[in-house]
Design an enzyme around this catalytic site. Sequence first.
Site, PDB file in Angstrom:
ATOM      1  N   ASP A  55       0.891  -1.165   0.000  1.00  0.00           N
ATOM      2  CA  ASP A  55       0.000   0.000   0.000  1.00  0.00           C
ATOM      3  C   ASP A  55       0.927   1.211   0.000  1.00  0.00           C
ATOM      4  OD1 ASP A  55      -1.582   2.196   0.595  1.00  0.00           O
ATOM      5  OD2 ASP A  55      -2.861   1.103   1.997  1.00  0.00           O
ATOM      6  N   TYR A 148      -8.173  15.091  -6.683  1.00  0.00           N
ATOM      7  CA  TYR A 148      -7.299  14.469  -7.688  1.00  0.00           C
ATOM      8  C   TYR A 148      -6.379  15.515  -8.310  1.00  0.00           C
ATOM      9  CZ  TYR A 148      -6.000  11.352 -11.587  1.00  0.00           C
ATOM     10  OH  TYR A 148      -5.319  10.564 -12.490  1.00  0.00           O
ATOM     11  N   THR A 186     -10.567   3.970 -15.876  1.00  0.00           N
ATOM     12  CA  THR A 186     -11.482   4.740 -16.735  1.00  0.00           C
ATOM     13  C   THR A 186     -12.677   3.906 -17.182  1.00  0.00           C
ATOM     14  OG1 THR A 186      -9.972   4.296 -18.580  1.00  0.00           O
ATOM     15  CG2 THR A 186      -9.812   6.445 -17.525  1.00  0.00           C
TER      16      THR A 186
HETATM   17  P1  NAD Z   1      -6.076   1.449 -12.467  1.00  0.00           P
HETATM   18  O1  NAD Z   1      -7.102   1.764 -11.449  1.00  0.00           O
HETATM   19  O2  NAD Z   1      -6.494   0.775 -13.717  1.00  0.00           O
HETATM   20  O3  NAD Z   1      -4.873   0.629 -11.794  1.00  0.00           O
HETATM   21  C1  NAD Z   1      -4.278   1.162 -10.629  1.00  0.00           C
HETATM   22  C2  NAD Z   1      -3.584   0.077  -9.837  1.00  0.00           C
HETATM   23  O4  NAD Z   1      -3.083   0.711  -8.654  1.00  0.00           O
HETATM   24  C3  NAD Z   1      -4.533  -1.035  -9.377  1.00  0.00           C
HETATM   25  O5  NAD Z   1      -3.925  -2.301  -9.597  1.00  0.00           O
HETATM   26  C4  NAD Z   1      -4.727  -0.749  -7.889  1.00  0.00           C
HETATM   27  O6  NAD Z   1      -4.944  -1.933  -7.109  1.00  0.00           O
HETATM   28  C5  NAD Z   1      -3.411  -0.089  -7.536  1.00  0.00           C
HETATM   29  N1  NAD Z   1      -3.501   0.741  -6.334  1.00  0.00           N
HETATM   30  C6  NAD Z   1      -4.480   1.622  -5.988  1.00  0.00           C
HETATM   31  N2  NAD Z   1      -4.234   2.163  -4.800  1.00  0.00           N
HETATM   32  C7  NAD Z   1      -3.061   1.627  -4.373  1.00  0.00           C
HETATM   33  C8  NAD Z   1      -2.274   1.786  -3.199  1.00  0.00           C
HETATM   34  N3  NAD Z   1      -2.661   2.584  -2.186  1.00  0.00           N
HETATM   35  N4  NAD Z   1      -1.118   1.104  -3.106  1.00  0.00           N
HETATM   36  C9  NAD Z   1      -0.736   0.269  -4.096  1.00  0.00           C
HETATM   37  N5  NAD Z   1      -1.439   0.053  -5.212  1.00  0.00           N
HETATM   38  C10 NAD Z   1      -2.597   0.735  -5.348  1.00  0.00           C
HETATM   39  O7  NAD Z   1      -5.372   2.840 -12.827  1.00  0.00           O
HETATM   40  P2  NAD Z   1      -4.600   3.322 -14.156  1.00  0.00           P
HETATM   41  O8  NAD Z   1      -5.575   3.937 -15.068  1.00  0.00           O
HETATM   42  O9  NAD Z   1      -3.689   2.249 -14.651  1.00  0.00           O
HETATM   43  O10 NAD Z   1      -3.768   4.516 -13.527  1.00  0.00           O
HETATM   44  C11 NAD Z   1      -2.409   4.408 -13.177  1.00  0.00           C
HETATM   45  C12 NAD Z   1      -1.886   5.786 -12.846  1.00  0.00           C
HETATM   46  O11 NAD Z   1      -2.054   6.634 -13.991  1.00  0.00           O
HETATM   47  C13 NAD Z   1      -2.622   6.481 -11.698  1.00  0.00           C
HETATM   48  O12 NAD Z   1      -1.711   7.232 -10.926  1.00  0.00           O
HETATM   49  C14 NAD Z   1      -3.586   7.397 -12.421  1.00  0.00           C
HETATM   50  O13 NAD Z   1      -3.953   8.502 -11.629  1.00  0.00           O
HETATM   51  C15 NAD Z   1      -2.757   7.799 -13.618  1.00  0.00           C
HETATM   52  N6  NAD Z   1      -3.534   8.277 -14.748  1.00  0.00           N
HETATM   53  C16 NAD Z   1      -4.423   7.464 -15.383  1.00  0.00           C
HETATM   54  C17 NAD Z   1      -5.151   7.955 -16.459  1.00  0.00           C
HETATM   55  C18 NAD Z   1      -6.153   7.129 -17.209  1.00  0.00           C
HETATM   56  O14 NAD Z   1      -6.878   7.682 -18.052  1.00  0.00           O
HETATM   57  N7  NAD Z   1      -6.234   5.820 -16.988  1.00  0.00           N
HETATM   58  C19 NAD Z   1      -4.949   9.285 -16.889  1.00  0.00           C
HETATM   59  C20 NAD Z   1      -4.036  10.078 -16.217  1.00  0.00           C
HETATM   60  C21 NAD Z   1      -3.319   9.563 -15.152  1.00  0.00           C
END
Ligand code: NAD
Length: 241
Positions: A55, A148, A186
């Site tokens: 975490d 956020y 998303t």
């Molecule tokens: P996702 O939700 O698909 O995957 C995120 C992963 O992080 C999951 O496996 C979850 O279990 C893990 N996680 C969440 N909280 C956690 C914690 N406290 N400790 C450890 N693991 C944790 O998200 P994603 O879309 O792959 O996003 C990844 C990163 O990219 C994030 O920081 C998100 O803010 C950023 N981001 C995503 C997008 C998008 O459109 N998907 C756009 C801009 C930025």
Amino acid sequence: MRLNNKIAIVTGAAAGIGAAAARRFAREGAVVYGGDLAYTEPGTDSEGVRTRPLDVSLLDDWARLAEEILTEHGGVDVLVNNAGVVGSYDSVTDVEIDHWHEIIAVNQHGVFYGMRSAIPLMRRRGSGSIVNISSIWGLVGAAGVAAYQASKGAVTLMTKNAAVTYAPEGIRVNSIHPGLITTPMTDAQDPAISQALVDTTPLGRAGRAEEVANAVLFLASDEASYITGAQLVVDGGFTTP
Ligand code: NAD
């Protein structure tokens, strides 16, 4: 083999962008430690990623992971602070106070704890590369989404702070700013929000996690040896106009 023999940590490695980056790193020759809330016990995935319960908002979890890597490898070369949560889209006046703290704890404190834990291990190598995943919402305003935006804006400047602070020690620190990327995050949001983003993205589509992983790989690798403090936008042109 663009990361041959590098020791790397990727957080949020169980899904989305983190999974794509961790697996790509493993294919490029790195020893990858993938940390995620979703892992309940240590293991190894089909691509050879060493999966570890983590975490990112808990300093004790980071201490455990850092100790394991120090004992096994004597240091670390790459850290990708990717784990993040989007939470509610509420404004400053509407957001629940507990929710605000929860988002800041993961997205902002998690990145701080990650850098604080990994930099001493990079010092042992005399070099290192940190890639922090911010967002387009860490660069430009979006109505609502207060927590956020605060957390991702902090990641943008924490990256620049660390870049100038640790450059003399050979440690590079850069941020990546994804636009709309198709991931479980998303997939879970209102499709109307995603459609509105696609409609205002010059390339006219959502990105794929692998397209962000390509950018992460570049910044993590020695190909980016003269790049630090940079904001690499991977958004199909969304923030360009
Ligand atoms: P996702 O939700 O698909 O995957 C995120 C992963 O992080 C999951 O496996 C979850 O279990 C893990 N996680 C969440 N909280 C956690 C914690 N406290 N400790 C450890 N693991 C944790 O998200 P994603 O879309 O792959 O996003 C990844 C990163 O990219 C994030 O920081 C998100 O803010 C950023 N981001 C995503 C997008 C998008 O459109 N998907 C756009 C801009 C930025």
